[in-house]
Design an enzyme around this catalytic site. Structure first.
Site, PDB file in Angstrom:
ATOM      1  N   PHE A 228      36.104  36.446  27.402  1.00  0.00           N
ATOM      2  CA  PHE A 228      36.239  37.221  28.497  1.00  0.00           C
ATOM      3  C   PHE A 228      37.492  37.405  29.039  1.00  0.00           C
ATOM      4  O   PHE A 228      37.709  38.358  29.978  1.00  0.00           O
ATOM      5  CB  PHE A 228      35.024  37.007  29.561  1.00  0.00           C
ATOM      6  CG  PHE A 228      35.206  35.786  30.384  1.00  0.00           C
ATOM      7  CD1 PHE A 228      35.995  36.231  31.791  1.00  0.00           C
ATOM      8  CD2 PHE A 228      35.393  34.614  30.214  1.00  0.00           C
ATOM      9  CE1 PHE A 228      36.462  35.101  32.589  1.00  0.00           C
ATOM     10  CE2 PHE A 228      35.437  33.612  30.868  1.00  0.00           C
ATOM     11  CZ  PHE A 228      36.196  33.692  32.329  1.00  0.00           C
ATOM     12  N   LYS A 229      38.193  36.467  28.731  1.00  0.00           N
ATOM     13  CA  LYS A 229      39.688  36.577  29.428  1.00  0.00           C
ATOM     14  C   LYS A 229      40.465  37.578  28.965  1.00  0.00           C
ATOM     15  O   LYS A 229      41.444  38.026  29.601  1.00  0.00           O
ATOM     16  CB  LYS A 229      40.267  35.279  29.006  1.00  0.00           C
ATOM     17  CG  LYS A 229      39.702  33.742  29.398  1.00  0.00           C
ATOM     18  CD  LYS A 229      39.415  33.784  30.858  1.00  0.00           C
ATOM     19  CE  LYS A 229      38.547  32.686  31.150  1.00  0.00           C
ATOM     20  NZ  LYS A 229      39.185  31.335  31.205  1.00  0.00           N
ATOM     21  N   ASP A 230      40.254  38.166  27.568  1.00  0.00           N
ATOM     22  CA  ASP A 230      40.992  39.396  27.125  1.00  0.00           C
ATOM     23  C   ASP A 230      40.613  40.629  28.153  1.00  0.00           C
ATOM     24  O   ASP A 230      41.478  41.499  28.379  1.00  0.00           O
ATOM     25  CB  ASP A 230      40.296  39.889  25.909  1.00  0.00           C
ATOM     26  CG  ASP A 230      40.706  38.924  24.746  1.00  0.00           C
ATOM     27  OD1 ASP A 230      41.609  38.488  24.705  1.00  0.00           O
ATOM     28  OD2 ASP A 230      39.825  38.746  23.914  1.00  0.00           O
TER      29      ASP A 230
ATOM     30  N   LEU B 247      43.543  39.795  30.502  1.00  0.00           N
ATOM     31  CA  LEU B 247      44.895  39.265  30.013  1.00  0.00           C
ATOM     32  C   LEU B 247      45.423  40.310  28.973  1.00  0.00           C
ATOM     33  O   LEU B 247      46.387  40.259  28.474  1.00  0.00           O
ATOM     34  CB  LEU B 247      44.560  37.731  29.189  1.00  0.00           C
ATOM     35  CG  LEU B 247      44.761  36.714  30.418  1.00  0.00           C
ATOM     36  CD1 LEU B 247      44.216  35.379  29.776  1.00  0.00           C
ATOM     37  CD2 LEU B 247      45.994  36.712  30.984  1.00  0.00           C
TER      38      LEU B 247
ATOM     39  N   THR C 231      41.408  30.895  28.228  1.00  0.00           N
ATOM     40  CA  THR C 231      42.718  31.377  28.846  1.00  0.00           C
ATOM     41  C   THR C 231      43.935  31.423  27.948  1.00  0.00           C
ATOM     42  O   THR C 231      44.769  32.364  27.981  1.00  0.00           O
ATOM     43  CB  THR C 231      42.640  31.030  30.121  1.00  0.00           C
ATOM     44  OG1 THR C 231      41.522  31.321  31.198  1.00  0.00           O
ATOM     45  CG2 THR C 231      44.306  31.679  30.909  1.00  0.00           C
TER      46      THR C 231
END
Length: 497
Positions: A112-114, A117, A147
């Site tokens: 989900f960090k995409d 980011l 992350t």
């Protein structure tokens, strides 16, 4: 829209300044001075837009020193169809018992960090220009697994930036480690530490407030910034996917406009669930936020035990390593909002946390928090049971973090009788935690996770994501390991990148 520190609201800065600098000089986190509201016309536009358009609209409410055209350009690049496997950037999958799985892991690093980011490099480089900054931005990242790779992927070879990622040597999955240590790019560095995520995060925060280090970097034409969710530019994009999920529920008929939903999030550093809380302040109809923890249940105890936060407890390495956290940084922002922007109170609580490892929130402040939040936790055995049950009963393949959220939600529903439709944040591909998922399904993994992705495919018929399959046979570039006490000394590596 102006921004202030959670520990000093007197000095106001622009969104661009907050994003470029990452963290306030006093160690506080930047927050908007007000919550913008979604109008009836906004909802009409959101309903008609794709994910890129929805994200641009939400970001435009907060980042008022960016033009609508700029933000539309950034979201088009960040969420390009080829990066996320199609136009449905964050698909919503309906399961039984009111569960709506918000899949946030279809991006290039399968986590989900995409969602934040991929766009942060655009926001950060533009912010440097808007603030007249000519120094190179040195981005320091502490990661509990996901992350790090997402930040490395987003910032690799981005002009005007360098990035250093710290991860706990024995606190990430083999897949997460290989993703980070094989990262390409001339401006990247990866360092393992002998310690846990909290050690890495605390050290990075110390670096930001160390005047001698900042002065030395300045002499070299360098400045510090962050890609962790302490940076508002990392947190703001996450607000969009909860609003987008509601639009999808409206379109499918799962809810009518104005009807409330619940949001359940597997939570470690508290940023992902805080983004949903901010969406509610904008007008997203939310009944309850359900905070799901693994065995490191410091947040569950906070919500269940009257607002006492105490990190003085055993730390566990679990099958859901991205949640193996005892210092949840973004809880500081919630305290700031819930206390009516009481910066002196927040500064006092953070001083207590730093000095003694605990604090207790006044009951008048906690009452407001308690009205919005519920919480629960589960251990690795229960996580594995949930992965198996989801697959056998609903043919849904879940990773370990998502399974924690599903388990906590199902227990919440049984305990409260609350049948409100619920969005559950599905935060990573199950193939990132291959061994745990295979073993939960009754399979066996004889070799390492990376070369045995086909075992999980053989058990389920689900194909491994291409970015993970491509890691097989790659040789790590980075093998540096340092003691947690020596992290400060590694900052000098940035000069040579």
């Amino acid at each position: 829209m102006e921004y202030v520190s959670t520990r000093n609201k007197e000095r106001k800065v622009s969104a661009a300044y907050a994003i470029a600098n990452g963290i306030a000089p006093d160690g506080g986190l930047y927050c908007p001075t007000a919550f913008p509201k979604l109008t009836h016309e906004d909802w009409k536009q959101l309903a008609a837009a794709d994910y890129k358009g929805r994200a641009a609209l939400i970001l435009g409410k907060f980042l008022t020193d960016f033009t609508a055209e700029e933000l539309a350009g950034y979201t088009a690049k960040a969420y390009a169809d080829e990066k996320f496997g199609g136009a449905d950037t964050a698909p919503l999958v309906k399961l039984a018992d009111g569960k709506h799985m918000l899949e946030l892991w279809h991006g290039p690093t399968c986590a989900f960090k995409d969602m934040a980011l991929q766009i942060l490099p655009h926001l950060l480089t533009a912010s440097l220009k808007k603030t007249g900054e000519t120094r190179t931005a040195c981005i320091l990242v502490a990661t509990s697994g996901d992350t790090g790779k997402a930040a490395l992927d987003g910032f690799a070879d981005v002009a005007g930036t360098k990035i250093m990622v710290y991860y706990p040597e024995n606190g990430v999955s083999p897949m997460q480690k290989l993703q980070m240590t094989t990262q390409a790019g001339k401006n990247v560095e990866v360092v393992a530490i002998r310690g846990n995520f909290d050690d890495a995060q605390s050290a990075v925060k110390r670096i930001f407030t160390d005047e001698e280090t900042r002065a030395r970097l300045d002499r070299d034409g360098l400045m510090l910034s962050s890609a962790n969710s302490i940076n508002w530019g990392r947190l703001a994009p996450q607000i969009a996917y909860y609003v987008s999920a509601y639009c999808d529920m409206l379109a499918s008929g799962a809810v009518k406009h104005g009807e409330k939903i619940n949001v359940c999030v597997p939570t470690g550093n508290f940023g992902n669930i805080l983004a949903a809380y901010i969406a509610k302040q904008m007008g997203l109809p939310v009944n309850k936020f359900i905070c799901a923890s693994n065995r490191n249940n410091v947040l569950t105890d906070f919500f269940k035990k009257g607002g006492k936060y105490d990190k003085n407890r055993d730390f566990y390495t679990t099958a859901s390593p991205s949640m193996d956290i005892l210092i949840s940084s973004n809880l500081e922002r919630l305290l700031f909002f819930a206390s009516g922007y009481n910066d002196k109170l927040v500064a006092e609580l953070m001083d207590k946390l730093n000095a003694g490892g605990s604090y207790e929130v006044a009951q008048d402040v906690f009452a407001g928090i308690q009205a919005d939040f519920d919480a629960g936790c589960c251990d690795d055995a229960q996580t594995a049971e949930t992965i198996k049950a989801l697959w056998e009963k609903e043919h849904y393949l879940s990773d370990t973090h998502t399974a924690v959220a599903v388990r906590v939600y199902e227990e919440y529903r049984a305990r409260t009788g609350d049948e409100t439709p619920t969005v559950i944040a599905s935060t990573a591909s199950p193939f990132k935690f291959c061994r745990s998922v295979i073993e939960a399904l009754g399979g066996k993994l004889d070799k390492d996770d990376v070369t045995q992705l086909d075992v999980l495919t053989g058990l389920t018929g689900v194909a491994a994501p291409a970015p993970l399959a491509a890691l097989a046979g790659k040789t790590p570039r980075f093998d540096r390991v340092v003691d947690k006490a020596d992290i400060l000394s590694t900052v000098g590596l940035l000069k040579d990148l």
